[in-house]
Structures are given as C-alpha cells and as structure tokens.
Design an enzyme around this catalytic site. Sequence first.
Site, short mmCIF file in Angstrom:
data_model
loop_
_atom_site.label_atom_id
_atom_site.label_comp_id
_atom_site.label_asym_id
_atom_site.label_seq_id
_atom_site.Cartn_x
_atom_site.Cartn_y
_atom_site.Cartn_z
CE LYS A 194 -3.99 0.20 2.40
NZ LYS A 194 -4.46 -0.21 3.91
C1 E4P Z 1 -7.63 1.46 3.95
O1 E4P Z 1 -6.79 1.56 3.15
C2 E4P Z 1 -7.57 1.95 5.26
O2 E4P Z 1 -6.44 1.52 5.75
C3 E4P Z 1 -8.68 1.92 6.28
O3 E4P Z 1 -9.82 1.40 5.53
C4 E4P Z 1 -8.88 3.19 6.64
O4 E4P Z 1 -10.21 3.14 7.45
P1 E4P Z 1 -10.75 4.12 8.92
O5 E4P Z 1 -11.17 5.35 8.33
O6 E4P Z 1 -11.80 3.27 9.47
O7 E4P Z 1 -9.45 4.12 9.75
#
Ligand code: E4P
Length: 226
Positions: free
Chosen positions: A85
Amino acid sequence: MKLLLDTADVGRIAQLMPFMPIDGVTTNPTILSKESDDPKATIDELKKLMNGKMIHAQTTAYDSHGMFEQAKTLTEYIGSNFYIKIPMTMQGLAAIEKCKAEGLNVTVTAIFTPMQALLAAKLGADFVAPYVDRLDNITSDGASVVGEIVNILENYCYDTEVLAASFKNVQQVYNVASVGTHAVTVNADLCQKLIFHPFTDKSIEDFDFDWRVKYGDKQITDFFKK
Ligand code: E4P
C-alpha cells in the site's frame, strides 16, 4: 465483488474465515500498531491465516526510494499475493512507477478524489483505495466518489480495481456495491453485520418451530433412509 478484512486481529480473522467468503486482509500502520509490538509476528500470523489469499500492508517510508525498497522486502517475504500500500503523495507516485516496473503489486491508499485515482491508475496501480467514511465525515459523499472513480477507470479501460475502504456501517458498503466497486475492505464487526437481518432469524426460527411440532427431532433425510 471482492471482500477483504480491514484488520490484523488474528483471533477475529480466524473466527470469520471458515464462514465468510474472504478474499484477503488489508492493514495500515494504525491497524498493525494496535495489534502487537511485533508487526513481523502479526504478518506471520496473517500469512498463515490467509494461506495464499491477498495481504495488503502499507509502507512507512516517506520517500519513493524507501517505499520501493520496503515494497521489495515485504513482497519477497510475504509472497506473490502481497500488495504494497503506497500513500497518495508525490513521493508515492514515483514509488508506484518503480514498483510496477519491477512487477510488484500496488494498492494506492488514502484516495479522496477521482483525480488521485486516475493518476494512480495511469501509473499502473492494481487497486486504488478511496476512504468512504472519512469522506462522509467531511460532508462529502463517499459512495458517490467511489462511483465516479469506477466510471473514470472504465472510461479509460484501466485494469485498476477500486478497493473501497473506511466503513462504519452496512449502508455505506451497500452504497459502494451499488455503484460497482470491485472490492471492499471492512472491519471484523462490520463483516459480521453484513449478513444480519432480524426477519432472516425470525423466518428460520419459524421454519424450525413448524418442523419440530410435526416431526419432533427427525431430520428431513431420516425419511429417505431405507
Ligand atoms: C484502507 O486502506 C484504510 O487502511 C482503512 O480502511 C481506513 O479505515 P478507517 O477510516 O476506519 O481508519
């Protein structure tokens, strides 16, 4: 639509895996830091649980070279179904290009606009991850942004898939499914809530009651035994 778990809670993942059609897990630095003092040990557990399904983990470097080096290290360790990522920054854009030139799988994360997604797709990202709940919380409309991204990627025939992320309720997941997201990642509690409906439970209870009133403990197949 692919369904991923947005958690590194190995206990919860192990509970859900036998039942839910899970395609993989996503993590981020926040998720890993909450789980244990040793992210490598957590990733080892995730590897065992996923058994070849997708694992997404985020870079912690700030510059494109560092991101690329981390992507190589993690891909070598975790295996071919690992997705690095990379955050949507200028350095991130350069890192996407380097990673794709090397044949690494890339998910571009912290996406909040269709233009960001378009740039990531142009660089060959495998997934872009728009944050639905975080968009909703700034009086934007997360699902609409996801729909716009889906359309733009289709218009230009990019293979990049939309991995909608950041959900707090089932309605948000339904909304992005309705606009054609290719994948969602949800936390364990929300994953379990996806199947819940009180009338489903009531209907099943009623079937069971009527059967038992008539046939007691007999199973339907008992009537077919010779
Ligand atoms: C995805 O890439 C993110 O890590 C994640 O879904 C963020 O989620 P949150 O807004 O619940 O922290």
